[in-house]
Motif scaffolding. Structure first.
Motif, PDB file in Angstrom:
ATOM      1  N   LEU A   1       0.846  -1.186   0.000  1.00 39.16           N
ATOM      2  CA  LEU A   1       0.000   0.000   0.000  1.00 39.16           C
ATOM      3  C   LEU A   1       0.884   1.240   0.000  1.00 39.16           C
ATOM      4  O   LEU A   1       1.948   1.245   0.630  1.00 39.16           O
ATOM      5  CB  LEU A   1      -0.901   0.028   1.242  1.00 39.16           C
ATOM      6  N   GLU A   2       0.459   2.261  -0.696  1.00 36.30           N
ATOM      7  CA  GLU A   2       1.134   3.545  -0.679  1.00 36.30           C
ATOM      8  C   GLU A   2       0.337   4.517   0.195  1.00 36.30           C
ATOM      9  O   GLU A   2      -0.821   4.255   0.535  1.00 36.30           O
ATOM     10  CB  GLU A   2       1.270   4.109  -2.096  1.00 36.30           C
ATOM     11  N   LYS A   3       0.976   5.600   0.586  1.00 40.26           N
ATOM     12  CA  LYS A   3       0.290   6.621   1.363  1.00 40.26           C
ATOM     13  C   LYS A   3      -0.967   7.072   0.622  1.00 40.26           C
ATOM     14  O   LYS A   3      -0.924   7.387  -0.562  1.00 40.26           O
ATOM     15  CB  LYS A   3       1.226   7.811   1.592  1.00 40.26           C
ATOM     16  N   GLY A   4      -2.108   7.061   1.316  1.00 41.32           N
ATOM     17  CA  GLY A   4      -3.380   7.437   0.692  1.00 41.32           C
ATOM     18  C   GLY A   4      -4.227   6.247   0.284  1.00 41.32           C
ATOM     19  O   GLY A   4      -5.416   6.395   0.010  1.00 41.32           O
ATOM     20  N   ASP A   5      -3.635   5.029   0.219  1.00 36.63           N
ATOM     21  CA  ASP A   5      -4.414   3.815  -0.045  1.00 36.63           C
ATOM     22  C   ASP A   5      -5.212   3.445   1.203  1.00 36.63           C
ATOM     23  O   ASP A   5      -5.001   4.011   2.287  1.00 36.63           O
ATOM     24  CB  ASP A   5      -3.494   2.672  -0.459  1.00 36.63           C
ATOM     25  N   SER A   6      -6.111   2.469   1.066  1.00 39.47           N
ATOM     26  CA  SER A   6      -7.014   2.175   2.182  1.00 39.47           C
ATOM     27  C   SER A   6      -7.195   0.685   2.415  1.00 39.47           C
ATOM     28  O   SER A   6      -6.964  -0.142   1.531  1.00 39.47           O
ATOM     29  CB  SER A   6      -8.378   2.826   1.942  1.00 39.47           C
ATOM     30  N   ILE A   7      -7.599   0.373   3.644  1.00 41.77           N
ATOM     31  CA  ILE A   7      -7.991  -0.978   4.063  1.00 41.77           C
ATOM     32  C   ILE A   7      -9.447  -0.889   4.509  1.00 41.77           C
ATOM     33  O   ILE A   7      -9.822   0.011   5.267  1.00 41.77           O
ATOM     34  CB  ILE A   7      -7.112  -1.476   5.218  1.00 41.77           C
ATOM     35  N   THR A   8     -10.280  -1.840   4.053  1.00 40.40           N
ATOM     36  CA  THR A   8     -11.706  -1.852   4.396  1.00 40.40           C
ATOM     37  C   THR A   8     -12.028  -3.103   5.195  1.00 40.40           C
ATOM     38  O   THR A   8     -11.680  -4.221   4.787  1.00 40.40           O
ATOM     39  CB  THR A   8     -12.575  -1.800   3.131  1.00 40.40           C
ATOM     40  N   ILE A   9     -12.669  -2.906   6.355  1.00 43.67           N
ATOM     41  CA  ILE A   9     -13.121  -4.027   7.195  1.00 43.67           C
ATOM     42  C   ILE A   9     -14.644  -3.940   7.285  1.00 43.67           C
ATOM     43  O   ILE A   9     -15.190  -2.944   7.780  1.00 43.67           O
ATOM     44  CB  ILE A   9     -12.489  -3.950   8.596  1.00 43.67           C
ATOM     45  N   GLU A  10     -15.326  -4.981   6.785  1.00 44.01           N
ATOM     46  CA  GLU A  10     -16.794  -4.981   6.770  1.00 44.01           C
ATOM     47  C   GLU A  10     -17.321  -6.075   7.694  1.00 44.01           C
ATOM     48  O   GLU A  10     -17.041  -7.264   7.503  1.00 44.01           O
ATOM     49  CB  GLU A  10     -17.323  -5.191   5.350  1.00 44.01           C
ATOM     50  N   PHE A  11     -18.070  -5.670   8.722  1.00 44.87           N
ATOM     51  CA  PHE A  11     -18.684  -6.608   9.664  1.00 44.87           C
ATOM     52  C   PHE A  11     -20.058  -7.035   9.146  1.00 44.87           C
ATOM     53  O   PHE A  11     -20.728  -6.296   8.408  1.00 44.87           O
ATOM     54  CB  PHE A  11     -18.830  -5.956  11.036  1.00 44.87           C
ATOM     55  N   ASP A  12     -20.467  -8.236   9.540  1.00 44.77           N
ATOM     56  CA  ASP A  12     -21.804  -8.717   9.206  1.00 44.77           C
ATOM     57  C   ASP A  12     -22.838  -7.683   9.659  1.00 44.77           C
ATOM     58  O   ASP A  12     -22.635  -6.959  10.637  1.00 44.77           O
ATOM     59  CB  ASP A  12     -22.043 -10.071   9.890  1.00 44.77           C
ATOM     60  N   SER A  13     -23.967  -7.617   8.966  1.00 47.38           N
ATOM     61  CA  SER A  13     -24.970  -6.579   9.225  1.00 47.38           C
ATOM     62  C   SER A  13     -25.588  -6.672  10.612  1.00 47.38           C
ATOM     63  O   SER A  13     -26.200  -5.708  11.089  1.00 47.38           O
ATOM     64  CB  SER A  13     -26.076  -6.654   8.161  1.00 47.38           C
TER      65      SER A  13
END
Length: 712
Positions: A59-71
């Motif tokens: 990842l470079e500066k400004g990239d992102s990680i997404t964590i999605e929990f069950d609804s």
């Protein structure tokens, strides 16, 4: 709700069905090995969550990680950067529905990532197994981990008690190098050690750790670790195959690992992380009464070749950085008392580390960065030698000073070393005569000043006669001095009797010797704008070089900032002509000489003419100015210039000029020019004698061609 598979949207499924598969050559990257653990896994409980996964792409500066929990999870909209702990800097955190988007504030290498969400997550209201999906902006595919929510929560499933296991130290003294044993640590639940998985040991103080630890110095359940890495106060240990299936951990670090106890007496704990569970040790105590054997906390001694205030000197010291090692291609940082001690350009050849020449050297303010050579053997014990030729100078005021040295983040400070007022007469005049009123430097002209030898025989003692035509600033008896600098090759004795030196016919009051430099203190005042004739007889035992050549002797005074003048003297051969002016007689032109004519925009080497952007000129009636281009193309000197600055480099010597200024610098030494550097058609014009006198070149006049010639 309980775990369920999410159906592919109908529109997307139809589109995929209608789209032919096309082979692509671009490599796909995916998030993998997602594991999820909760500090409290009970229904409807607020809990800390630990998410671990592996990234296949950086990842470079400004990239992102997404964590999605069950609804079925409740995710607070107020989660921000303070609620997220990670191995990297976080720029922003945004929550949208059950998705947490973390934007990174630095480059993050591919590999294993751990993220702790310390608050803002509420478990589902029904027991069951639920999904947590992780993706990144640079990986093509997401991956999903599972968490089991129970009817009655138990925080012990993800975090050990505060007194899980014992800590055994080889030494308890503050700052001591020590062995460490952690455990036995019973794994929680049904956990077992798995080969090639990782155990992370979190140390209470990151300064306890060296920059690296050899795997042979670490054991898991009595077996040598597969691999060991050190980063930011943590040690990551790869589980060896032979302990696969064990339901406990015992971790041992040998003393040779280079780990040190915290430097302050207090109580501390270790944390060990495995498979999402953190195990905290009992408290252990570090005492002041320990017999610390680490020399890394000891100040080192600095030796100077010349302790005089403002003097150019060598710096030599030995330092032991304890559990920190200097490695090949890494920097040792020297921090001097002030930035004016350090010249603008440094040569790596003047710096040695354990006897090996530095790979490169650079400076920023009062800090000098010395890079170890590629063949350097890693060690915590470093002998540093900064030679006189580096042009490092002492502080300009007498007093006590210290030097700092840093390796791998560990900084040591030297013992105090003393800088004296100056190398002066040991019996100074208690009531010195007031300094004579100076005459403005504009009247000073030493173009016809001379230096002569009483003997030009190679390897023989010689007398030296110096005729200074005029002084810009007067000299006070017994306090001020004239300094003669003899080039390498001359043998200058450590002591010269004042009776063997005279100034204007009167024996010197005192003579000091600093290596190749001879400082002569007159017994009488010498007013400004008057001449000074210095005679050193052969009994002083200054010996000519053993090699037939011409050598340049330089003259300075304590009261004038720059070089007064320098002259070439011949040893074993006739001395070359002095000032290069048309009125002087012609001498033989050496074969390697570069010739030019005033007013003609070219120069000649080996009979072939080459163009110059601007023709050489004469200013103030006696100062020859040449374009900076001449030094680069005619003399093959490394030369850099622009509309503001000029640098002429010969070996370790660097002459720096500023357009519009009548001052130049040779290393840290300031030189007054006979005329300021000026721009002519975009080309800086430089006084040629300043360059030749200071970089060891000779100048002559060829009457046959009416040309000035320069050679070495």
């Amino acid at each position: 709700m309980e775990k369920s598979k999410k159906a592919l949207p109908l529109v997307l499924a139809s589109a995929l069905a209608a789209t032919p598969f096309v082979a692509v050559t671009q490599e796909a990257h995916a998030v993998s090995k997602v594991s999820v653990s909760a500090k409290d896994d009970g229904v409807d409980e607020d809990s800390k969550y630990t998410i671990k996964f592996t990234m296949e792409d950086d990842l470079e500066k400004g990239d992102s990680i997404t964590i999605e929990f069950d609804s079925d999870f409740k995710i607070s909209k107020n989660i921000d950067e303070s609620d997220i702990d990670a191995d990297f800097d976080i720029k922003t955190v945004k929550v949208s529905s059950n998705e947490i988007k973390i934007t990174v504030n630095e480059s993050v290498d591919a590999g294993k990532i751990t993220i702790d969400i310390t608050s803002g997550i509420t478990n589902p209201k029904s027991k069951g197994t639920y999904d947590v999906t992780v993706g990144t902006s640079n990986d093509d595919d997401e991956d999903t981990g599972e968490i089991e929510i129970k009817k009655s929560g138990s925080s012990s499933s993800s975090s050990g008690s505060s007194n899980d296991y014992a800590v055994s130290l080889g030494s308890k003294g503050a700052g001591d190098e020590t062995s460490i044993k952690l455990g036995k640590i019973s794994l929680k639940g049904s956990d077992e050690l798995e080969s090639n998985e990782y155990i992370t040991v979190v140390f209470p103080d990151k300064n306890m750790l060296p920059s690296s630890i050899d795997s042979s110095d670490v054991k898991v359940n009595g077996t040598t670790a597969k691999s060991v890495s050190v980063s930011k106060g943590e040690v990551e240990i790869k589980v060896p195959s032979s302990v696969d299936g064990d339901d406990y951990m015992t971790i041992e670090f040998s003393k040779s690992a280079g780990i040190e106890n915290p430097s302050s007496a207090d109580k501390y704990t270790f944390k060990v992380k495995y498979d999402g569970v953190t195990y905290e040790s009992e408290k252990f105590e570090i005492t002041k009464s320990g017999s610390s054997t680490s020399t890394a906390t000891s100040a080192f001694s600095v030796n100077l070749s010349d302790p005089a205030a403002g003097a150019r000197t060598s710096y030599t010291f030995d330092a032991d950085f304890g559990n920190k090692q200097l490695r090949a291609d890494e920097d040792l940082i020297l921090e001097f008392p002030s930035s004016d001690m350090v010249p603008g350009i440094l040569s790596a050849s003047e710096f040695t580390l354990n006897g090996k020449t530095a790979k490169r050297v650079s400076a920023a303010g009062n800090k000098v960065y010395v890079t170890a050579p590629s063949n350097f053997s890693s060690t915590s014990e470093v002998k540093v030698v900064v030679a006189v030729g580096a042009w490092i100078t002492n502080p300009k005021s007498a007093g006590s000073y210290t030097l700092k040295a840093t390796v791998a983040g560990r900084t040591l400070e030297s013992k105090s070393f003393s800088v004296s007022g100056s190398s002066v007469n040991p019996t100074p005049n208690p009531t010195p005569t007031p300094t004579p009123t100076p005459v403005p430097n504009t009247t000073v002209n030493n173009s016809t000043a001379t230096i002569g030898l009483t003997s030009t025989a190679v390897g023989k003692a010689t007398g030296v006669n110096v005729a200074i035509k005029t002084l810009g600033v007067g000299l006070v008896k017994q306090r001020d001095f004239v300094e003669l600098v003899f080039p390498a090759g001359y043998k200058v004795p450590a002591y010269i009797a004042p009776a063997n030196v005279s100034v204007n016919g009167v024996a010197a009051n005192y003579v000091a010797v600093r290596g190749q430099n001879v400082l002569i203190y007159p017994s009488q005042d010498i007013p400004a704008a008057t001449a000074a004739n210095i005679s050193i007889n052969a009994a002083a035992n200054i010996v000519n070089p053993a090699v037939k050549s011409t050598y340049s002797i330089s003259v300075f005074t304590s009261e004038e900032k720059g070089l007064l003048f320098a002259r070439a003297v011949g040893v074993g051969m006739p001395a070359p002509a002095q000032p290069a002016q048309p009125a002087q007689p012609s001498v033989a032109v050496p074969a390697n000489a570069a010739l030019f004519k005033v007013g003609t925009a070219n120069f000649t080497v080996n009979g072939k003419a080459y163009p110059l952007q601007v023709a050489p000129t004469i200013v103030n009636g006696n100062t020859t100015m040449v374009p900076a281009q001449f030094f680069k193309e005619a003399l093959s000197l490394t030369t850099q210039w622009n509309n503001k600055d000029v640098a002429v480099i010969s070996g370790t010597k660097v002459l720096k000029f500023t357009v519009g200024s009548n001052k130049a610098k040779l290393g840290a030494q300031e030189i007054t020019l006979p005329a300021p550097v000026v721009l002519n058609n975009g080309m800086p014009m430089v006084p040629i004698r300043t360059v030749t006198d200071n970089l060891g070149y000779k100048v002559g006049w060829d009457a046959k061609t009416s040309s000035v010639f320069v050679y070495k």
